[in-house]
Design a protein around this motif. Sequence first.
Motif, PDB file in Angstrom:
ATOM      1  N   ASP A 127      33.827  47.659  37.676  1.00  0.00           N
ATOM      2  CA  ASP A 127      34.165  47.537  39.094  1.00  0.00           C
ATOM      3  C   ASP A 127      33.436  46.786  40.127  1.00  0.00           C
TER       4      ASP A 127
ATOM      5  N   ILE B 114      34.872  42.975  39.584  1.00  0.00           N
ATOM      6  CA  ILE B 114      36.123  43.083  40.047  1.00  0.00           C
ATOM      7  C   ILE B 114      35.750  42.890  41.610  1.00  0.00           C
ATOM      8  N   ALA B 115      35.206  43.812  42.076  1.00  0.00           N
ATOM      9  CA  ALA B 115      34.700  43.728  43.873  1.00  0.00           C
ATOM     10  C   ALA B 115      33.958  42.460  44.085  1.00  0.00           C
ATOM     11  N   SER B 116      33.367  41.896  43.231  1.00  0.00           N
ATOM     12  CA  SER B 116      32.617  40.578  43.610  1.00  0.00           C
ATOM     13  C   SER B 116      33.738  39.425  43.795  1.00  0.00           C
ATOM     14  N   LEU B 117      34.839  39.603  43.312  1.00  0.00           N
ATOM     15  CA  LEU B 117      35.905  38.384  43.455  1.00  0.00           C
ATOM     16  C   LEU B 117      36.580  38.452  44.700  1.00  0.00           C
ATOM     17  N   PRO B 118      36.838  37.373  45.191  1.00  0.00           N
ATOM     18  CA  PRO B 118      37.647  37.256  46.555  1.00  0.00           C
ATOM     19  C   PRO B 118      38.978  38.043  46.510  1.00  0.00           C
ATOM     20  N   ALA B 119      39.297  38.794  47.506  1.00  0.00           N
ATOM     21  CA  ALA B 119      40.390  39.951  47.269  1.00  0.00           C
ATOM     22  C   ALA B 119      41.719  39.330  46.801  1.00  0.00           C
ATOM     23  N   ALA B 120      42.223  38.160  47.037  1.00  0.00           N
ATOM     24  CA  ALA B 120      43.286  37.530  46.613  1.00  0.00           C
ATOM     25  C   ALA B 120      43.286  37.307  45.022  1.00  0.00           C
ATOM     26  N   THR B 121      42.044  37.347  44.308  1.00  0.00           N
ATOM     27  CA  THR B 121      42.130  37.140  42.985  1.00  0.00           C
ATOM     28  C   THR B 121      41.735  38.181  42.201  1.00  0.00           C
ATOM     29  N   ARG B 122      41.692  39.370  42.766  1.00  0.00           N
ATOM     30  CA  ARG B 122      41.110  40.566  42.085  1.00  0.00           C
ATOM     31  C   ARG B 122      42.379  41.171  41.303  1.00  0.00           C
TER      32      ARG B 122
END
Length: 151
Positions: free
Chosen positions: A124, A127-135
């Motif tokens: 989690d 995943i949260a560390s990714l830019p929202a568009a790439t999650r």
Amino acid sequence: MSQPTKTAVLLLAYGGPDKLEDVPAYLLDIRGGRATPQTLVDEITHRYAEIGGRSPLLEITCSAAAQLEARTGLPVYVGMRHWHPYISAAVQRMAADGIGHVIALCMAPHYSSLSIGAYRKKLDEAIASLPAATRPAVKLIESWHTQPQYL
């Protein structure tokens, strides 16, 4: 027309040191940054020396990943909770590869809130560390110990 979402499998395992010199850093990771008493570092280093100086876990997990990839036709990534390649690094690679859906599977077949919960937390966070568009969307298989193929 949009492209179909790419799906991949993420195999999760505990991790282990690649060489004897890695044992102190490995233990530091396991202990959440708390120092390990030198006597314990020495004991664990000795135990790893007895099995060839490194953990076989990555090799075993990568072999399982290759077999799973061959059987499913899906790309399979490997992420370790306490050593390289870390779960966060695997998630970064998946995002860079355009993976939109992840099926995460812990190599431990049983469910335990302590162990599987720790994998979920690391996943989690990654995943949260990714830019929202790439999650990617993630489905974590929490247990598989009752599957007939396993039994």
